[in-house]
Write a protein that holds these residues in place. Structure first.
Motif, PDB file in Angstrom:
ATOM      1  N   PHE A  66       0.842  -1.192   0.000  1.00  0.00           N
ATOM      2  CA  PHE A  66       0.000   0.000   0.000  1.00  0.00           C
ATOM      3  C   PHE A  66       0.872   1.233   0.000  1.00  0.00           C
ATOM      4  N   SER A  67       0.307   2.318  -0.474  1.00  0.00           N
ATOM      5  CA  SER A  67       0.900   3.640  -0.301  1.00  0.00           C
ATOM      6  C   SER A  67      -0.250   4.635  -0.250  1.00  0.00           C
ATOM      7  N   SER A  68      -0.115   5.627   0.611  1.00  0.00           N
ATOM      8  CA  SER A  68      -1.183   6.615   0.808  1.00  0.00           C
ATOM      9  C   SER A  68      -0.592   7.999   1.000  1.00  0.00           C
ATOM     10  N   TYR A  69      -1.277   8.981   0.443  1.00  0.00           N
ATOM     11  CA  TYR A  69      -0.940  10.380   0.648  1.00  0.00           C
ATOM     12  C   TYR A  69      -1.661  10.850   1.911  1.00  0.00           C
ATOM     13  N   LEU A  70      -0.956  11.583   2.782  1.00  0.00           N
ATOM     14  CA  LEU A  70      -1.548  12.025   4.044  1.00  0.00           C
ATOM     15  C   LEU A  70      -1.835  13.519   4.107  1.00  0.00           C
ATOM     16  N   GLY A  71      -1.307  14.293   3.188  1.00  0.00           N
ATOM     17  CA  GLY A  71      -1.424  15.740   3.295  1.00  0.00           C
ATOM     18  C   GLY A  71      -0.188  16.290   3.983  1.00  0.00           C
ATOM     19  N   VAL A  72      -0.313  17.425   4.632  1.00  0.00           N
ATOM     20  CA  VAL A  72       0.819  18.066   5.297  1.00  0.00           C
ATOM     21  C   VAL A  72       0.844  17.648   6.762  1.00  0.00           C
ATOM     22  N   MET A  73       1.992  17.117   7.192  1.00  0.00           N
ATOM     23  CA  MET A  73       2.188  16.770   8.605  1.00  0.00           C
ATOM     24  C   MET A  73       3.666  16.620   8.908  1.00  0.00           C
ATOM     25  N   ASP A  74       3.985  16.355  10.177  1.00  0.00           N
ATOM     26  CA  ASP A  74       5.388  16.196  10.564  1.00  0.00           C
ATOM     27  C   ASP A  74       5.805  14.732  10.471  1.00  0.00           C
ATOM     28  N   SER A  75       7.108  14.496  10.529  1.00  0.00           N
ATOM     29  CA  SER A  75       7.644  13.164  10.277  1.00  0.00           C
ATOM     30  C   SER A  75       7.328  12.157  11.380  1.00  0.00           C
TER      31      SER A  75
END
Length: 168
Positions: free
Chosen positions: A60-69
């Motif tokens: 799987f791979s997913s985009y999360l938007g803007v966030m910290d590591s």
């Protein structure tokens, strides 16, 4: 050959130079990772579930938007927990979710942690671990995790989600 087949073959070629070791017996390894372009920045997560032969059962791979590591790595572990719990046949296996983040493993396994924005996610992961016998979260160095790294990086630059199960 399908686009996903080409992608997996390319990622596996990169991984041959690293130290992925297979699980033993009836166990499965679910390598996960995250990628953030900046901190905070555009974030993606990815993971691959493999058996003792190295056969990929799921990626799987997913985009999360803007966030910290730190937050995105917790999201990657939670996504792996959700996927494992969604398939009954996986509950027959010992499953190790492997991350390169030692501090996040300590948060999940410990009594206290300092990153309050993800506290509710850590408690959700702990609940999955309590409810599913044979599920563990463990740390391994990033070199053993190159397929998950590639999947996460793919989503930190390309929005959207990918999920592919191998027909079992």
């Amino acid at each position: 050959m399908s686009v996903s087949g080409v992608l997996i073959r390319r990622m596996l070629r990169v991984e041959k130079h690293n130290e992925w070791t297979p699980p033993m017996g009836n166990a499965l390894f679910f390598n996960v990772d995250s990628s953030t372009r900046g901190s905070p920045g555009e974030a993606g997560i990815g993971g691959a579930l493999r058996d003792v032969t190295g056969q990929i059962l799921l990626f799987f791979s997913s985009y999360l938007g803007v966030m910290d590591s730190c937050s995105d790595e917790v999201h990657a572990i939670l996504k792996a927990c959700q996927l494992v719990s969604s398939k009954r046949f996986l509950l027959m296996h010992h499953i190790s979710i492997i991350t390169y983040s030692k501090s996040i493993v300590e948060w999940i396994q410990g009594d206290d942690f300092s990153h309050l924005p993800v506290a509710h996610l850590v408690y959700d992961i702990r609940k999955f671990m309590h409810d599913m016998a044979g599920l563990e979260i463990m740390f391994k160095p990033r070199a053993s995790n190159s397929l998950a790294v590639s999947l996460a990086k793919e989503r930190s630059v390309n929005q959207g989600d990918r999920l592919q199960w191998r027909v079992l």
